[in-house]
Design a protein around this motif. Structure first.
Motif, PDB file in Angstrom:
ATOM      1  N   HIS A  76       0.592  -1.520  -0.328  1.00  0.00           N
ATOM      2  CA  HIS A  76      -0.082  -0.179   0.045  1.00  0.00           C
ATOM      3  C   HIS A  76       0.680   1.233   0.063  1.00  0.00           C
ATOM      4  O   HIS A  76       0.421   2.294  -0.162  1.00  0.00           O
ATOM      5  CB  HIS A  76      -0.937  -0.310   0.999  1.00  0.00           C
ATOM      6  CG  HIS A  76       0.181   0.286   2.613  1.00  0.00           C
ATOM      7  ND1 HIS A  76       0.470  -1.456   2.495  1.00  0.00           N
ATOM      8  CD2 HIS A  76      -0.010   1.210   3.132  1.00  0.00           C
ATOM      9  CE1 HIS A  76       0.832  -1.021   4.298  1.00  0.00           C
ATOM     10  NE2 HIS A  76       0.583   0.467   4.736  1.00  0.00           N
ATOM     11  N   GLU A  77       2.211   0.624   0.637  1.00  0.00           N
ATOM     12  CA  GLU A  77       3.158   1.754   0.536  1.00  0.00           C
ATOM     13  C   GLU A  77       3.792   2.941  -0.894  1.00  0.00           C
ATOM     14  O   GLU A  77       4.240   3.753  -0.631  1.00  0.00           O
ATOM     15  CB  GLU A  77       4.161   2.457   1.105  1.00  0.00           C
ATOM     16  CG  GLU A  77       3.808   1.987   3.103  1.00  0.00           C
ATOM     17  CD  GLU A  77       4.593   1.854   3.830  1.00  0.00           C
ATOM     18  OE1 GLU A  77       5.626   2.641   3.506  1.00  0.00           O
ATOM     19  OE2 GLU A  77       5.004   1.623   4.345  1.00  0.00           O
ATOM     20  N   VAL A  78       3.776   1.698  -1.765  1.00  0.00           N
ATOM     21  CA  VAL A  78       4.097   1.238  -3.148  1.00  0.00           C
ATOM     22  C   VAL A  78       3.433   2.518  -4.210  1.00  0.00           C
ATOM     23  O   VAL A  78       2.368   2.018  -4.495  1.00  0.00           O
ATOM     24  CB  VAL A  78       4.869   0.657  -3.852  1.00  0.00           C
ATOM     25  CG1 VAL A  78       5.880   0.132  -2.022  1.00  0.00           C
ATOM     26  CG2 VAL A  78       4.232  -0.553  -4.090  1.00  0.00           C
ATOM     27  N   GLY A  79       4.501   2.656  -5.593  1.00  0.00           N
ATOM     28  CA  GLY A  79       4.170   2.830  -6.676  1.00  0.00           C
ATOM     29  C   GLY A  79       4.491   2.381  -7.715  1.00  0.00           C
ATOM     30  O   GLY A  79       5.677   1.887  -7.779  1.00  0.00           O
ATOM     31  N   TRP A  80       3.739   2.123  -8.360  1.00  0.00           N
ATOM     32  CA  TRP A  80       4.385   0.771  -9.394  1.00  0.00           C
ATOM     33  C   TRP A  80       4.822   1.991 -11.180  1.00  0.00           C
ATOM     34  O   TRP A  80       4.388   2.669 -11.984  1.00  0.00           O
ATOM     35  CB  TRP A  80       3.068   0.310 -10.014  1.00  0.00           C
ATOM     36  CG  TRP A  80       3.064  -0.974  -8.928  1.00  0.00           C
ATOM     37  CD1 TRP A  80       2.116  -0.607  -8.071  1.00  0.00           C
ATOM     38  CD2 TRP A  80       3.907  -1.821  -9.165  1.00  0.00           C
ATOM     39  NE1 TRP A  80       1.740  -1.779  -7.130  1.00  0.00           N
ATOM     40  CE2 TRP A  80       2.342  -2.616  -8.039  1.00  0.00           C
ATOM     41  CE3 TRP A  80       3.972  -2.951  -9.549  1.00  0.00           C
ATOM     42  CZ2 TRP A  80       3.016  -4.010  -6.857  1.00  0.00           C
ATOM     43  CZ3 TRP A  80       4.635  -4.562  -8.756  1.00  0.00           C
ATOM     44  CH2 TRP A  80       4.046  -4.824  -8.134  1.00  0.00           C
ATOM     45  N   ALA A  81       5.506   1.017 -11.323  1.00  0.00           N
ATOM     46  CA  ALA A  81       6.609   1.813 -13.083  1.00  0.00           C
ATOM     47  C   ALA A  81       6.143   0.518 -13.871  1.00  0.00           C
ATOM     48  O   ALA A  81       6.559  -0.614 -12.989  1.00  0.00           O
ATOM     49  CB  ALA A  81       7.839   2.783 -12.624  1.00  0.00           C
ATOM     50  N   TYR A 102       7.011  -2.518 -12.192  1.00  0.00           N
ATOM     51  CA  TYR A 102       8.012  -2.900 -10.670  1.00  0.00           C
ATOM     52  C   TYR A 102       7.649  -2.211  -9.354  1.00  0.00           C
ATOM     53  O   TYR A 102       7.152  -0.527 -10.562  1.00  0.00           O
ATOM     54  CB  TYR A 102       9.322  -2.847 -10.803  1.00  0.00           C
ATOM     55  CG  TYR A 102      10.183  -1.910 -11.849  1.00  0.00           C
ATOM     56  CD1 TYR A 102      10.045  -1.381 -12.516  1.00  0.00           C
ATOM     57  CD2 TYR A 102      10.611  -0.490 -10.273  1.00  0.00           C
ATOM     58  CE1 TYR A 102      10.269   0.205 -13.067  1.00  0.00           C
ATOM     59  CE2 TYR A 102      11.691   0.292 -10.611  1.00  0.00           C
ATOM     60  CZ  TYR A 102      10.933   0.818 -12.387  1.00  0.00           C
ATOM     61  OH  TYR A 102      11.465   2.142 -12.711  1.00  0.00           O
ATOM     62  N   ALA A 103       7.961  -2.149  -8.813  1.00  0.00           N
ATOM     63  CA  ALA A 103       7.405  -1.169  -7.468  1.00  0.00           C
ATOM     64  C   ALA A 103       8.872  -0.670  -6.433  1.00  0.00           C
ATOM     65  O   ALA A 103       9.342  -2.119  -5.840  1.00  0.00           O
ATOM     66  CB  ALA A 103       6.386  -1.319  -6.768  1.00  0.00           C
TER      67      ALA A 103
END
Ligand SMILES: [Fe+2]
Length: 211
Positions: A76-81, A102-103
């Protein structure tokens, strides 16, 4: 006092280093670097990724082991790219990038691989730790990087190349790539969800091997 995720990752890394002699040195590098990890103020706007929207919840529901627990505690803390923006327009890489994300969890202030599209919630210039979500029937071609890399498979069965050898990895599997070894990953009919750690050279950019 470190953040609960960092504490839990450190305990896991120490146990992995004790369990498998092949992991003793890389896990020592990771646990040492974790002593100096700093939390950021919080994440900014996060881009959406179709592969994440389609497959993350199912992969989380299927995730096993301590890696699965660690992923669930931090996702819940990460962002994806998407990686490999420099390969856009090459048909096999367009297909891969549409079905892979990936995050960063622990990384530099500016994510090198995506060109700063996402930010890690924890900062380090010594190690790069994150999540990978590779959708079903996705061919991640052979590539190399200087970083020494460890993956922990939480969900999904997939085929892996290391050097010239192919093998199958199931949930619960651990994959170790020494610096510079050529590797590839091909998923089957389920998404692949993994925790990864680059324990050396965290800022390097992988290069696809063409021949
Ligand atoms: Fe890799």
């Amino acid at each position: 006092m470190a953040a609960p995720f960092i504490e839990a990752l450190s305990v896991f890394a120490a146990s992995e280093g004790a369990r498998d002699p092949d992991l003793t040195r890389p896990m020592a590098l990771l646990t040492d670097a974790l002593l100096r990890v700093m939390p950021t103020a919080g994440r900014g706007p996060q881009p959406s990724q179709e592969v994440v929207d389609r497959h993350l919840d199912g992969a989380l529901a299927a995730a096993v082991g301590t890696a699965g627990e660690l992923i669930g505690s931090v996702v819940h803390e990460v962002g994806w790219a998407k990686p490999y923006p420099e390969y856009a327009g090459e048909p096999d890489m367009d297909a891969m990038r549409a079905n892979y994300s990936y995050a960063p969890i622990i990384g530099s202030a500016t994510d090198a691989i995506s060109g700063g599209a996402v930010a890690a919630p924890y900062l380090s210039d010594e190690v790069f730790v994150g999540l990978v979500l590779q959708g079903p029937d996705c061919d991640y071609p052979s590539h190399v990087h200087k970083s020494e890399e460890i993956f922990w498979v939480a969900a999904g069965t997939s085929d892996w190349q290391k050097g010239d050898v192919w093998r199958v990895e199931e949930p619960g599997g651990v994959i170790h790539h020494e610096s510079g070894v050529r590797h590839a990953t091909v998923t089957r009919d389920r998404p692949l969800l993994m925790l990864f750690a680059w324990v050396t050279d965290p800022g390097c950019i992988p290069v696809i091997v063409r021949r």
